[in-house]
Design a protein around this motif. Structure first.
Motif, PDB file in Angstrom:
ATOM      1  N   THR A 376      10.539 -27.265  -1.473  1.00 31.06           N
ATOM      2  CA  THR A 376      11.807 -27.045  -1.098  1.00 31.06           C
ATOM      3  C   THR A 376      12.564 -28.446  -1.164  1.00 31.06           C
ATOM      4  O   THR A 376      12.204 -29.529  -0.804  1.00 31.06           O
ATOM      5  CB  THR A 376      11.920 -26.300   0.200  1.00 31.06           C
ATOM      6  OG1 THR A 376      11.796 -27.351   1.366  1.00 31.06           O
ATOM      7  CG2 THR A 376      11.205 -24.917   0.550  1.00 31.06           C
ATOM      8  N   CYS A 377      13.950 -28.089  -1.484  1.00 32.85           N
ATOM      9  CA  CYS A 377      14.805 -29.410  -1.510  1.00 32.85           C
ATOM     10  C   CYS A 377      15.970 -29.061  -0.560  1.00 32.85           C
ATOM     11  O   CYS A 377      16.760 -28.039  -0.829  1.00 32.85           O
ATOM     12  CB  CYS A 377      15.480 -29.674  -2.879  1.00 32.85           C
ATOM     13  SG  CYS A 377      13.973 -29.891  -4.152  1.00 32.85           S
ATOM     14  N   GLY A 378      16.073 -29.910   0.582  1.00 29.06           N
ATOM     15  CA  GLY A 378      17.053 -29.535   1.558  1.00 29.06           C
ATOM     16  C   GLY A 378      17.274 -28.088   2.156  1.00 29.06           C
ATOM     17  O   GLY A 378      18.133 -27.426   2.412  1.00 29.06           O
ATOM     18  N   GLY A 379      16.016 -27.725   2.157  1.00 28.82           N
ATOM     19  CA  GLY A 379      15.522 -26.206   2.612  1.00 28.82           C
ATOM     20  C   GLY A 379      15.572 -25.160   1.905  1.00 28.82           C
ATOM     21  O   GLY A 379      15.487 -24.043   2.351  1.00 28.82           O
ATOM     22  N   HIS A 380      16.113 -25.551   0.557  1.00 31.89           N
ATOM     23  CA  HIS A 380      16.253 -24.378  -0.806  1.00 31.89           C
ATOM     24  C   HIS A 380      14.943 -24.241  -1.385  1.00 31.89           C
ATOM     25  O   HIS A 380      14.383 -25.192  -1.736  1.00 31.89           O
ATOM     26  CB  HIS A 380      17.528 -24.545  -1.385  1.00 31.89           C
ATOM     27  CG  HIS A 380      18.922 -24.799  -0.681  1.00 31.89           C
ATOM     28  ND1 HIS A 380      19.372 -23.655  -0.269  1.00 31.89           N
ATOM     29  CD2 HIS A 380      19.671 -25.727  -0.133  1.00 31.89           C
ATOM     30  CE1 HIS A 380      20.565 -23.898   0.403  1.00 31.89           C
ATOM     31  NE2 HIS A 380      20.563 -25.107   0.265  1.00 31.89           N
ATOM     32  N   TYR A 381      14.627 -23.069  -1.725  1.00 34.47           N
ATOM     33  CA  TYR A 381      13.359 -22.824  -2.295  1.00 34.47           C
ATOM     34  C   TYR A 381      13.866 -22.385  -3.732  1.00 34.47           C
ATOM     35  O   TYR A 381      14.689 -21.334  -3.880  1.00 34.47           O
ATOM     36  CB  TYR A 381      12.435 -21.636  -1.593  1.00 34.47           C
ATOM     37  CG  TYR A 381      11.180 -21.524  -2.360  1.00 34.47           C
ATOM     38  CD1 TYR A 381      10.256 -22.401  -2.399  1.00 34.47           C
ATOM     39  CD2 TYR A 381      10.752 -20.180  -2.915  1.00 34.47           C
ATOM     40  CE1 TYR A 381       8.997 -22.127  -3.060  1.00 34.47           C
ATOM     41  CE2 TYR A 381       9.830 -19.770  -3.435  1.00 34.47           C
ATOM     42  CZ  TYR A 381       8.640 -20.746  -3.679  1.00 34.47           C
ATOM     43  OH  TYR A 381       7.755 -20.408  -4.336  1.00 34.47           O
ATOM     44  N   TYR A 382      13.213 -22.717  -4.753  1.00 30.85           N
ATOM     45  CA  TYR A 382      13.506 -22.300  -6.287  1.00 30.85           C
ATOM     46  C   TYR A 382      12.182 -21.694  -6.903  1.00 30.85           C
ATOM     47  O   TYR A 382      12.408 -21.308  -8.147  1.00 30.85           O
ATOM     48  CB  TYR A 382      13.888 -23.469  -6.807  1.00 30.85           C
ATOM     49  CG  TYR A 382      15.048 -24.199  -6.419  1.00 30.85           C
ATOM     50  CD1 TYR A 382      16.526 -23.735  -6.973  1.00 30.85           C
ATOM     51  CD2 TYR A 382      14.994 -25.004  -5.396  1.00 30.85           C
ATOM     52  CE1 TYR A 382      17.676 -24.265  -6.361  1.00 30.85           C
ATOM     53  CE2 TYR A 382      16.262 -25.831  -4.643  1.00 30.85           C
ATOM     54  CZ  TYR A 382      17.427 -25.252  -5.304  1.00 30.85           C
ATOM     55  OH  TYR A 382      18.567 -25.632  -4.700  1.00 30.85           O
ATOM     56  N   GLY A 383      11.330 -21.202  -6.207  1.00 30.24           N
ATOM     57  CA  GLY A 383      10.150 -20.563  -7.004  1.00 30.24           C
ATOM     58  C   GLY A 383      10.059 -19.239  -6.924  1.00 30.24           C
ATOM     59  O   GLY A 383      10.997 -18.522  -6.510  1.00 30.24           O
ATOM     60  N   LEU A 384       8.882 -18.783  -7.142  1.00 34.76           N
ATOM     61  CA  LEU A 384       8.733 -17.351  -7.229  1.00 34.76           C
ATOM     62  C   LEU A 384       8.365 -16.599  -5.880  1.00 34.76           C
ATOM     63  O   LEU A 384       8.123 -15.253  -5.713  1.00 34.76           O
ATOM     64  CB  LEU A 384       7.943 -16.737  -8.414  1.00 34.76           C
ATOM     65  CG  LEU A 384       8.117 -17.069  -9.725  1.00 34.76           C
ATOM     66  CD1 LEU A 384       7.117 -16.636 -10.612  1.00 34.76           C
ATOM     67  CD2 LEU A 384       9.284 -16.424 -10.244  1.00 34.76           C
ATOM     68  N   GLY A 385       8.182 -17.462  -4.910  1.00 34.01           N
ATOM     69  CA  GLY A 385       7.693 -16.950  -3.587  1.00 34.01           C
ATOM     70  C   GLY A 385       6.070 -17.173  -3.361  1.00 34.01           C
ATOM     71  O   GLY A 385       5.300 -16.682  -4.221  1.00 34.01           O
ATOM     72  N   LEU A 386       5.747 -17.773  -2.356  1.00 30.38           N
ATOM     73  CA  LEU A 386       4.493 -17.970  -1.956  1.00 30.38           C
ATOM     74  C   LEU A 386       3.652 -16.915  -1.496  1.00 30.38           C
ATOM     75  O   LEU A 386       2.539 -17.146  -0.971  1.00 30.38           O
ATOM     76  CB  LEU A 386       4.293 -19.368  -1.267  1.00 30.38           C
ATOM     77  CG  LEU A 386       4.643 -20.749  -2.102  1.00 30.38           C
ATOM     78  CD1 LEU A 386       4.689 -21.858  -1.271  1.00 30.38           C
ATOM     79  CD2 LEU A 386       3.716 -20.863  -3.042  1.00 30.38           C
ATOM     80  N   ASP A 387       4.315 -15.557  -1.384  1.00 32.43           N
ATOM     81  CA  ASP A 387       3.584 -14.513  -0.751  1.00 32.43           C
ATOM     82  C   ASP A 387       2.763 -14.093  -1.919  1.00 32.43           C
ATOM     83  O   ASP A 387       1.734 -13.025  -1.640  1.00 32.43           O
ATOM     84  CB  ASP A 387       4.534 -13.559  -0.277  1.00 32.43           C
ATOM     85  CG  ASP A 387       5.391 -13.276  -1.500  1.00 32.43           C
ATOM     86  OD1 ASP A 387       5.734 -13.957  -2.270  1.00 32.43           O
ATOM     87  OD2 ASP A 387       5.976 -12.004  -1.398  1.00 32.43           O
ATOM     88  N   ASN A 388       2.702 -14.655  -3.194  1.00 36.80           N
ATOM     89  CA  ASN A 388       1.943 -13.805  -4.188  1.00 36.80           C
ATOM     90  C   ASN A 388       1.424 -15.164  -4.993  1.00 36.80           C
ATOM     91  O   ASN A 388       1.974 -15.375  -6.302  1.00 36.80           O
ATOM     92  CB  ASN A 388       2.780 -12.804  -4.792  1.00 36.80           C
ATOM     93  CG  ASN A 388       1.871 -11.909  -5.845  1.00 36.80           C
ATOM     94  OD1 ASN A 388       0.907 -12.156  -6.236  1.00 36.80           O
ATOM     95  ND2 ASN A 388       2.511 -11.037  -6.353  1.00 36.80           N
ATOM     96  N   PRO A 389       0.365 -15.641  -4.797  1.00 34.95           N
ATOM     97  CA  PRO A 389      -0.181 -16.662  -5.504  1.00 34.95           C
ATOM     98  C   PRO A 389      -0.373 -16.302  -7.167  1.00 34.95           C
ATOM     99  O   PRO A 389      -0.443 -17.009  -7.842  1.00 34.95           O
ATOM    100  CB  PRO A 389      -1.343 -17.302  -4.905  1.00 34.95           C
ATOM    101  CG  PRO A 389      -1.185 -16.712  -3.430  1.00 34.95           C
ATOM    102  CD  PRO A 389      -0.412 -15.304  -3.594  1.00 34.95           C
TER     103      PRO A 389
END
Length: 415
Positions: A376-389
Motif C-alpha cells: 500500500t502507498c499512503g494507505g491506498h491499495y492498487y492490487g487485485l485483492g489479497l483475498d484471492n492469491p
C-alpha cells in the motif's frame, strides 16, 4: 594428434562443467609480468548466445579412472582419449592471452593415475604460468576429492579460485551413479580450503606482504535432474555449504542426457527451467535474507515452475501483506515481489524526506506490475485483492511469460 585437434576435443569436453567464473580476484600485475585479475571482473568478450568467453575453459585430459554413470568421460565410455602436457597447456594459455583471446584459464581434468598425481600436474601448470611466464591473469582450477591436503595447499598458493564439485546432492545418489566417490571425500577438501583461506586472511592482517590463498574463494557444482532429490534437498545443501565453508557460489547444472544407463533418468532435454528456479532461490539465500525452509517448506519440496520463488513465497504467505511502503522495514521490503536490493535502498533513502506515492515508486526501480499486489502507498491499495492469491498468480503470469513457460516445458519434454 596435433595441438589444435587436442584443444578441440578437450575444450568440448569441458562444456559440462559450469562452475566457471572470471572475477573476484584482486591479483594485480607485477613489473615485467602479463595479465591482471581484477575484482570488478575480467570478462571482455561474449558469444552470440550470451556465454562469457574470456577464459580458456578446457580439460587437461578426458582420461579418467572413475566410471561415473552420467559422465561422458567415464572409464567405460569408448571415446578418443586426449592429454595435454603441462608445457602444452602453458603455451596455449600464453599464446591465447597475447592474441587477446582470453584473460585467464579455467582448467579442469579427468582423474589420471590418482587424485594426487592429477593435482601434482595441475600444480606444475600453475607454477609454470606464475613463476616462469610471470602470468598474473586469472587462474581457476579443480580441487580434486581425495587429494592430499599438502598438495591442495600448494595449489592454492598459485590459483585465484578452486572448485570442488559436489556433483550429486546425496550420498545415496553418489553410491548409485558415482560409486567411487563419497560425500566425505568431497566435503573434506572443501573444509580444508575454507580453513586455509580463513587462516591466510587473518595472517594477512599482521603481515602486509603475504602470498594470497585462492583470493577469489571456492565454488562447487551440482547436477540437477540426474538423481531423484527434491529441490528442497538441493537448496538445503547449498545453504549449509554457504554457512559452513563460505562458498562464493554454488553452480547448478541441468543434467544433460549425453549418456545412457540403468540408473539415469529417461529424459530428452535438460531440466533448464528447474535449473533457473534454483539460481533464483540461491540468489534469495545469498542476498535477500531468506532461508531454505522459507523458500521450500517440507509440505512444498519442489518449485512451482510457473512463478519465481520469491513470488511463490509471497503468495503462500499472503496474510503478511499488504505492507505499507512508507513504514516497512528494509528486510520486509526485500520480500516484496518486484522490489530488489537497489530499489529497497532507494525507498528507504527517499521516504526520509518525502512520503512515497504509487507514481513516485516507478522512479525507485520497483516493478509495479508485481509489487502493487503486495503493498500500500499512503494507505491506498492498487492490487487485485489479497483475498484471492490464485487470482493474483494468474495475473502475474503474463502472456509473454506463459509463452516462454510453454516453450521451455516443451523443450524439456520427458521421454
Amino acid at each position: 594428434m596435433d595441438l589444435m585437434s587436442k584443444l578441440g576435443v578437450l575444450a568440448d569436453a569441458a562444456k559440462y562443467d559450469v562452475s566457471c567464473s572470471s572475477s573476484g580476484s584482486g591479483r594485480e600485475n607485477k613489473p615485467g609480468g602479463i595479465g591482471n585479475g581484477a575484482r570488478s571482473g575480467i570478462c571482455h568478450s561474449w558469444s552470440a548466445d550470451g556465454r562469457c568467453i574470456s577464459l580458456l575453459k578446457i580439460l587437461m585430459t578426458n582420461n579418467c579412472i572413475y566410471d561415473c554413470e552420467y559422465c561422458a568421460n567415464r572409464r567405460s565410455n569408448d571415446i578418443k582419449r586426449v592429454f595435454l602436457t603441462p608445457e602444452e597447456l602453458v603455451a596455449l594459455t600464453i599464446q591465447f592471452y597475447r592474441r587477446n583471446y582470453i584473460e585467464g584459464l579455467f582448467l579442469s581434468s579427468g582423474i589420471i593415475g590418482s587424485p594426487d598425481h592429477t593435482t601434482e600436474l595441475l600444480i606444475k601448470i600453475a607454477k609454470l604460468l606464475r613463476i616462469r611466464e610471470n602470468f598474473n591473469g586469472y587462474i581457476h582450477m579443480k580441487g580434486i576429492p581425495g587429494t592430499d591436503t599438502v598438495l591442495l595447499k600448494e595449489l592454492g598458493r598459485y590459483v585465484d579460485r578452486l572448485s570442488v564439485n559436489m556433483e550429486l546432492p546425496s550420498e545415496q545418489s553418489l553410491q548409485l551413479l558415482a560409486p567411487q566417490k563419497t560425500r566425505t571425500a568431497i566435503l573434506t577438501p572443501m573444509k580444508f580450503i575454507h580453513e586455509q583461506f580463513t587462516e591466510r586472511r587473518e595472517e594477512k592482517r599482521l603481515v602486509k606482504y603475504m602470498q594470497p590463498f585462492i583470493p577469489a574463494g571456492q565454488t562447487t557444482q551440482m547436477i540437477v535432474g540426474a538423481s531423484k532429490e527434491h529441490d528442497r534437498h538441493i537448496l538445503k545443501l547449498s545453504e549449509a555449504l554457504y554457512q559452513k565453508v563460505a562458498l562464493k557460489r554454488v553452480y547448478y547444472s541441468a543434467y544433460v542426457p549425453v549418456m545412457t544407463g540403468k540408473n539415469l533418468p529417461a529424459i530428452k532435454q535438460p531440466p533448464l527451467l528447474r535449473e533457473n528456479r534454483l539460481y533464483q532461490a540461491d540468489w534469495l539465500l545469498r542476498y535477500y535474507h531468506f532461508s531454505a525452509d522459507e523458500i521450500l517448506p517440507e509440505q512444498h519440496p519442489d518449485f512451482d515452475l510457473e512463478v519465481d520463488p520469491k513470488t511463490n513465497w509471497a503468495l503462500q504467505n499472503w496474510r503478511v501483506f499488504p505492507i505499507e511502503i512508507n513504514k516497512a522495514e528494509y528486510e520486509m521490503l526485500l520480500r516484496v515481489p518486484g522490489i530488489g536490493i537497489q530499489s529497497a535502498r532507494r525507498i528507504i533513502r527517499t521516504r526520509r524526506f518525502i512520503p512515497l506515492s504509487y507514481d513516485s515508486l516507478c522512479r525507485t526501480g520497483v516493478v509495479l506490475k508485481r509489487a502493487r499486489h503486495f503493498i500500500t502507498c499512503g494507505g491506498h491499495y492498487y492490487g487485485l485483492g489479497l483475498d484471492n492469491p490464485d487470482r493474483i498468480k494468474k495475473s502475474l503470469i503474463s502472456s509473454k511469460y506463459q509463452k516462454m513457460f510453454r516453450q521451455m516445458s516443451l523443450f524439456e519434454g520427458q521421454a
